[in-house]
Design a protein around this motif. Structure first.
Motif, PDB file in Angstrom:
ATOM      1  N   VAL A 184     -14.479 -11.796 -31.159  1.00 55.59           N
ATOM      2  CA  VAL A 184     -15.477 -11.879 -30.095  1.00 55.59           C
ATOM      3  C   VAL A 184     -14.789 -12.076 -28.750  1.00 55.59           C
ATOM      4  CG1 VAL A 184     -17.420 -13.224 -29.189  1.00 55.59           C
ATOM      5  CG2 VAL A 184     -17.296 -12.701 -31.633  1.00 55.59           C
ATOM      6  N   LEU A 185     -13.710 -12.867 -28.751  1.00 55.90           N
ATOM      7  CA  LEU A 185     -12.946 -13.085 -27.521  1.00 55.90           C
ATOM      8  C   LEU A 185     -12.061 -11.893 -27.177  1.00 55.90           C
ATOM      9  CD1 LEU A 185     -11.822 -16.764 -28.155  1.00 55.90           C
ATOM     10  CD2 LEU A 185     -13.543 -15.983 -26.517  1.00 55.90           C
ATOM     11  N   THR A 192     -13.803 -29.908 -33.876  1.00 56.48           N
ATOM     12  CA  THR A 192     -13.291 -28.869 -32.990  1.00 56.48           C
ATOM     13  C   THR A 192     -14.237 -27.680 -32.936  1.00 56.48           C
ATOM     14  OG1 THR A 192     -11.343 -27.542 -32.482  1.00 56.48           O
ATOM     15  CG2 THR A 192     -11.945 -27.727 -34.806  1.00 56.48           C
ATOM     16  N   ALA A 193     -14.025 -26.856 -31.941  1.00 51.81           N
ATOM     17  CA  ALA A 193     -14.717 -25.573 -31.860  1.00 51.81           C
ATOM     18  C   ALA A 193     -13.856 -24.538 -32.563  1.00 51.81           C
ATOM     19  CB  ALA A 193     -14.927 -25.174 -30.403  1.00 51.81           C
ATOM     20  N   VAL A 194     -14.454 -23.707 -33.373  1.00 56.37           N
ATOM     21  CA  VAL A 194     -13.733 -22.641 -34.051  1.00 56.37           C
ATOM     22  C   VAL A 194     -13.976 -21.357 -33.266  1.00 56.37           C
ATOM     23  CG1 VAL A 194     -13.468 -21.337 -36.198  1.00 56.37           C
ATOM     24  CG2 VAL A 194     -13.990 -23.790 -36.271  1.00 56.37           C
ATOM     25  N   LEU A 195     -12.905 -20.822 -32.712  1.00 57.79           N
ATOM     26  CA  LEU A 195     -13.013 -19.624 -31.897  1.00 57.79           C
ATOM     27  C   LEU A 195     -13.004 -18.388 -32.776  1.00 57.79           C
ATOM     28  CD1 LEU A 195     -10.390 -20.574 -29.156  1.00 57.79           C
ATOM     29  CD2 LEU A 195     -12.855 -21.003 -29.142  1.00 57.79           C
ATOM     30  N   ALA A 216      -3.921 -13.430 -28.965  1.00 56.60           N
ATOM     31  CA  ALA A 216      -4.141 -13.326 -27.526  1.00 56.60           C
ATOM     32  C   ALA A 216      -4.839 -12.017 -27.204  1.00 56.60           C
ATOM     33  CB  ALA A 216      -2.808 -13.414 -26.782  1.00 56.60           C
ATOM     34  N   GLU A 217      -5.306 -11.921 -25.986  1.00 55.00           N
ATOM     35  CA  GLU A 217      -6.028 -10.732 -25.544  1.00 55.00           C
ATOM     36  C   GLU A 217      -5.087  -9.558 -25.277  1.00 55.00           C
ATOM     37  OE1 GLU A 217      -9.349  -9.639 -22.142  1.00 55.00           O
ATOM     38  OE2 GLU A 217      -8.071 -11.375 -21.861  1.00 55.00           O
ATOM     39  N   SER A 218      -3.898  -9.863 -24.790  1.00 51.51           N
ATOM     40  CA  SER A 218      -2.961  -8.820 -24.382  1.00 51.51           C
ATOM     41  C   SER A 218      -1.541  -9.353 -24.495  1.00 51.51           C
ATOM     42  CB  SER A 218      -3.225  -8.419 -22.928  1.00 51.51           C
ATOM     43  OG  SER A 218      -2.998  -9.551 -22.081  1.00 51.51           O
TER      44      SER A 218
END
Length: 145
Positions: free
Chosen positions: A58-59, A51-54, A108-110
């Motif tokens: 950074v996001l 998997t990709a680790v987010l 989440a972002e918002s």
């Protein structure tokens, strides 16, 4: 599981995109032997996937919530994991004792983004309903062992 398997697992945990040569170097094997050993680990289920680790920072995913999940039809943990894997905002999921079947940690972002993610969780079979709490401030965060 022997020390060579453990070295292979450590290598792919640190970098799921490692080449067979890199895996071999980490485990003191040739690339072809590393591939065979890695294939065996995947084949036996010791490694279930890559998997990709987010990086949530950074996001800019700084909105957090803990979500209790209540299911219908008593799914197995594996079934529930497969159902939730498609929601990238779920950064951790655990089955738990008590009334809820599982507890999720979402980033989440918002608030709007969080609400959309929770809606995707609710739309997932076998989820019947959820109860959420939004994190206001983090008081203690210790590194995992």
């Amino acid at each position: 599981m022997d020390p060579i398997d453990e070295a292979i697992i450590r290598c792919v945990q640190q970098n799921a995109r490692a080449t067979y040569a890199e895996i071999g170097k980490a485990a003191n094997l040739s690339a072809s032997t590393a591939k065979r050993r890695l294939d065996r680990l995947v084949g036996t289920g010791a490694i279930r996937g890559f998997t990709a680790v987010l990086d949530p920072q950074v996001l800019a995913w700084r909105t957090e919530a803990f979500v209790e999940v209540y299911c219908r039809d008593n799914p197995t943990p594996a079934e529930l994991r497969r159902a939730l894997e498609g929601v990238p905002e779920v950064v951790e999921a655990c089955t738990v004792s008590g009334a809820a079947d599982a507890v999720l940690h979402l980033l989440a972002e918002s608030i709007t983004h969080l609400e959309q993610a929770i809606q995707r969780v609710r739309a997932t079979e076998p989820v019947e309903r959820t109860e959420s709490v939004v994190v206001l401030s983090r008081l203690i965060k210790r590194p995992h062992l």
